[in-house]
Design a protein around this motif. Sequence first.
Motif, PDB file in Angstrom:
ATOM      1  N   LEU A 291      44.847  31.330  32.785  1.00  0.00           N
ATOM      2  CA  LEU A 291      44.000  31.919  33.821  1.00  0.00           C
ATOM      3  C   LEU A 291      44.211  33.424  33.873  1.00  0.00           C
ATOM      4  O   LEU A 291      45.353  33.899  33.957  1.00  0.00           O
ATOM      5  N   VAL A 292      43.133  34.196  33.803  1.00  0.00           N
ATOM      6  CA  VAL A 292      43.210  35.640  33.994  1.00  0.00           C
ATOM      7  C   VAL A 292      42.479  35.975  35.282  1.00  0.00           C
ATOM      8  O   VAL A 292      41.362  35.507  35.524  1.00  0.00           O
ATOM      9  N   GLU A 293      43.136  36.745  36.121  1.00  0.00           N
ATOM     10  CA  GLU A 293      42.584  37.136  37.415  1.00  0.00           C
ATOM     11  C   GLU A 293      42.649  38.650  37.539  1.00  0.00           C
ATOM     12  O   GLU A 293      43.656  39.271  37.201  1.00  0.00           O
ATOM     13  N   PHE A 294      41.563  39.255  38.027  1.00  0.00           N
ATOM     14  CA  PHE A 294      41.554  40.699  38.208  1.00  0.00           C
ATOM     15  C   PHE A 294      40.678  41.060  39.396  1.00  0.00           C
ATOM     16  O   PHE A 294      39.764  40.330  39.773  1.00  0.00           O
ATOM     17  N   SER A 295      40.992  42.207  39.989  1.00  0.00           N
ATOM     18  CA  SER A 295      40.233  42.722  41.132  1.00  0.00           C
ATOM     19  C   SER A 295      39.781  44.138  40.827  1.00  0.00           C
ATOM     20  O   SER A 295      40.482  44.895  40.148  1.00  0.00           O
ATOM     21  N   HIS A 296      38.633  44.503  41.340  1.00  0.00           N
ATOM     22  CA  HIS A 296      38.099  45.858  41.146  1.00  0.00           C
ATOM     23  C   HIS A 296      37.853  46.498  42.508  1.00  0.00           C
ATOM     24  O   HIS A 296      37.509  45.815  43.473  1.00  0.00           O
ATOM     25  N   ARG A 297      38.045  47.794  42.573  1.00  0.00           N
ATOM     26  CA  ARG A 297      37.832  48.484  43.847  1.00  0.00           C
ATOM     27  C   ARG A 297      37.774  49.985  43.626  1.00  0.00           C
ATOM     28  O   ARG A 297      38.064  50.489  42.544  1.00  0.00           O
ATOM     29  N   PHE A 306      38.500  57.064  42.078  1.00  0.00           N
ATOM     30  CA  PHE A 306      38.504  56.305  40.828  1.00  0.00           C
ATOM     31  C   PHE A 306      38.091  54.875  41.144  1.00  0.00           C
ATOM     32  O   PHE A 306      38.647  54.231  42.028  1.00  0.00           O
ATOM     33  N   TYR A 307      37.071  54.400  40.415  1.00  0.00           N
ATOM     34  CA  TYR A 307      36.663  53.005  40.568  1.00  0.00           C
ATOM     35  C   TYR A 307      37.078  52.270  39.300  1.00  0.00           C
ATOM     36  O   TYR A 307      36.679  52.636  38.194  1.00  0.00           O
ATOM     37  N   GLY A 308      37.893  51.254  39.479  1.00  0.00           N
ATOM     38  CA  GLY A 308      38.361  50.520  38.311  1.00  0.00           C
ATOM     39  C   GLY A 308      38.973  49.199  38.696  1.00  0.00           C
ATOM     40  O   GLY A 308      38.697  48.647  39.768  1.00  0.00           O
ATOM     41  N   ILE A 309      39.823  48.709  37.826  1.00  0.00           N
ATOM     42  CA  ILE A 309      40.455  47.405  38.024  1.00  0.00           C
ATOM     43  C   ILE A 309      41.877  47.636  38.500  1.00  0.00           C
ATOM     44  O   ILE A 309      42.679  48.285  37.821  1.00  0.00           O
ATOM     45  N   GLN A 310      42.187  47.137  39.687  1.00  0.00           N
ATOM     46  CA  GLN A 310      43.490  47.421  40.274  1.00  0.00           C
ATOM     47  C   GLN A 310      44.588  46.526  39.727  1.00  0.00           C
ATOM     48  O   GLN A 310      45.764  46.881  39.777  1.00  0.00           O
ATOM     49  N   ASN A 311      44.233  45.368  39.210  1.00  0.00           N
ATOM     50  CA  ASN A 311      45.258  44.482  38.652  1.00  0.00           C
ATOM     51  C   ASN A 311      44.643  43.540  37.634  1.00  0.00           C
ATOM     52  O   ASN A 311      43.487  43.116  37.774  1.00  0.00           O
TER      53      ASN A 311
END
Length: 817
Positions: A291-297, A306-311
């Motif tokens: 499972l890969v999980e990611f958040s963007h903000r 900066f808008y990107g992927i925090q994790n």
Amino acid sequence: MQVRADGYTSPGPQTFSTEFFAGIKVKNIEKGFIVDEGKKIKIPIEFTLPVGCIYPLNSPAEQFFREKSCFVDLYNAIPKYQKDDCASKDLQFLTQKCKVRISNSNWNKQHYVEIRGEVDQKVNIRNRLTFLRLWSDASHASTITNLGIWNNVHLPDIKVLINDTEEAILTSSCYSHNDPHMRTFDGTTWELQDNFDEPSAGEYIMYKHERLPQQINAYFRECNPGYPALCNCGVAVRSANSLFVANFCETKYKGEKRVNRYVASWMCDDQNLVVTESGNTYKVQLPSGTLVEFSHRNVVYGNEKFYGIQNIDIQPSQFDFNHTTGLCGRFNGYNGDDFIEQHTFINHPNDIWRFAKSWKIEQKDSLFEGKLPDIKYFLQEYCTCNTPATKLEPPSYTCLKSSQMNKCRQTQTAKSVYHASCITSNYRSKRDVSEIDYTDEKPPMYPIIIEPEEEHVRKAKKRLGWKNGLTDEIAKDKCQRAFAQTISYSACSKYVPSVNSTDYVEECVEDMKIIGDDRFLKVTLENFASKCLGNAKKMENLTTTTNRTEVANGTEVLKPEQEKPVMMSILEIIEQSTCPDNCSGNGICQEGVCRCDHDFFGIDCSNEKTKAPLIETSAFESICDSSKRPCKTIIIPGLDFYPENLTCKFRPFQFMENETHIEYQEKEEAFTNRGIYRSLFLMFCEIPDSRSRRSADLSTIANGYFISISNDGLNFTEELAVVSFDARCYSCNITGVCCTKEYKLDCPLRKIKVADDEDNTINIGIGIGVGVVVILFIAGVMFLYFRKRNKKTHRGYDFSKEQIAMSDTQKDQQLQE
């Protein structure tokens, strides 16, 4: 057995033979079997009697008859009395079509039913108990009569205990957070920017399975000008020939700054990637259960953003054990081999830059380009087998080569993901899935270009120590106090030990040291809470109820004895304490999701409904080629879109072509249409059909609109300009507000012009031909006219009387006559 003489003499003493079991024997059936989740075992089956048939000896058909006609099929499945739902598929079978065939030629050999424990991705309170049934079915047996003794055999159900192994998996998350801070599967934390002077921007392989066709790539780019740090901006997940890409990376395209804002998938085979979305978080599950999980903000600090992927968090499964490579290292419970170089297979614990650089890939192999290199792989077929609805029939089964996980899992994909078709792509020849359908819903996809000066973060940017009055002690104290003040900290630290808050505090301190401020503090707190909630949902022991009803200031509060307690589980308490920024005080937290008050919205309830959204102009496509797309739906990238009342305002204009030039004209008054919410970062504005039909004037070469967006129908953003035209014939520029003719070889107008020229040539030829005929006619008339005139002039002269001297031959002919 007893023996006696003839007559009525008394029998002799009883004699007993050795006990012999006649039938089908399963060894260890009394004790049962134990299998680990994700592991395989073989259950031995023995026939103590031959599968007997009459057949011709020494005949060419003997072997065929003994194997194909003289047989017993022993079926295997999970009994029906167990729950028939997705959670009950505890066993997977490797036997073909859920049966074992024993023939006359192999009855005396050892046979097996091979099973594997299903991975349920939960830390169970106790090991799971299930049963395995073996039986034969007369209606689907061999037609040979003397095999009837094997029909309708029903063995006692076999007990199988599935040993839970998820607890070890739960603590084995690999991640890339913020700048990025890295962690391997086996728990080694390291800093990408700390281990070398020049962190290299680009695409890296975080996870790659050595046997399965699975790979996860991350893209790191410079995100804070002036600081030696990279940030996560993209994630690409591959399973065989299927691909999922989330791209928020900045780039340069045709000399201009552009920003990607898209999430897309290409499902080109049966390697199902299950994609789910909740708020600003995506989860992608591979067929192995990985499972890969990611958040963007958006991260904003003063004038910088900066808008990107925090994790990016990757949770392995049992099928990954000892088979992973990449920046996540080898998942085997031993952190001494976490830094193995890609091509040499040498471990470099003291040269992490060499290790990291080996997993950086070239642009030609990029998954973000949509090109999938050919790979060869073999996948074992696994079957789920269940007893039939009626007694003594073959089992119902589903066999899949692609998936090693339970296929009952959710298959719905997030609506914000753009689904590209592989049929209409270049996928057939080069595995290139970058060309997608003829549609307005295709988001702009700009290639990520790393400029030469960006290839390495310059040494001049190397941090020189603490800045802005911060020290290690001050930063650590600030981070620890921030964690202690969050509602999630107490519950997570006590009940979810697999999430170590110390690692996150160290990340917080590292961010402050690099940047010189606390802009990433909130991001780090959210990463901690998100990981805590995700792990808590996998722990069955947290689902038990308690009379704890609320958590205040990190402390569990019990209801007074005189009040009737409301029964809640620890999981429910954690779910109510892990929302982003505690919903900003503008809502309540339920199941980890903010339920906002009436006037607010967003993942943390921080957005007011009356405020206009934010538009990302660098991601906006202002040109629409009508030869390639319908150009009836305009994609608007941005942030803070309120789904319920999105409004698009259109102010139309057009370019008209006349005999001398092309002129710009603004048309009728502005009009509005309801906006279509697609995701946190994308929405659509549709042009009504009635407006499209009005633009069909032949002299109109381009139609355009100034578009503004509102969340409440009153407060609008600044206008964006978009123009649609046939790029085969014209070139338009929004900045200069102009259009020019550029007839390319495939321009339809060019063909019309050529046809007109050919028509003109034919007409000229016809004209010349007619002119020649007229001239000849006039010349003939004039000749006759002058001839007649000459006769009138010499009226007294008789040409018939003119004497002409004749030759001798002519004279002879005249005499003969």
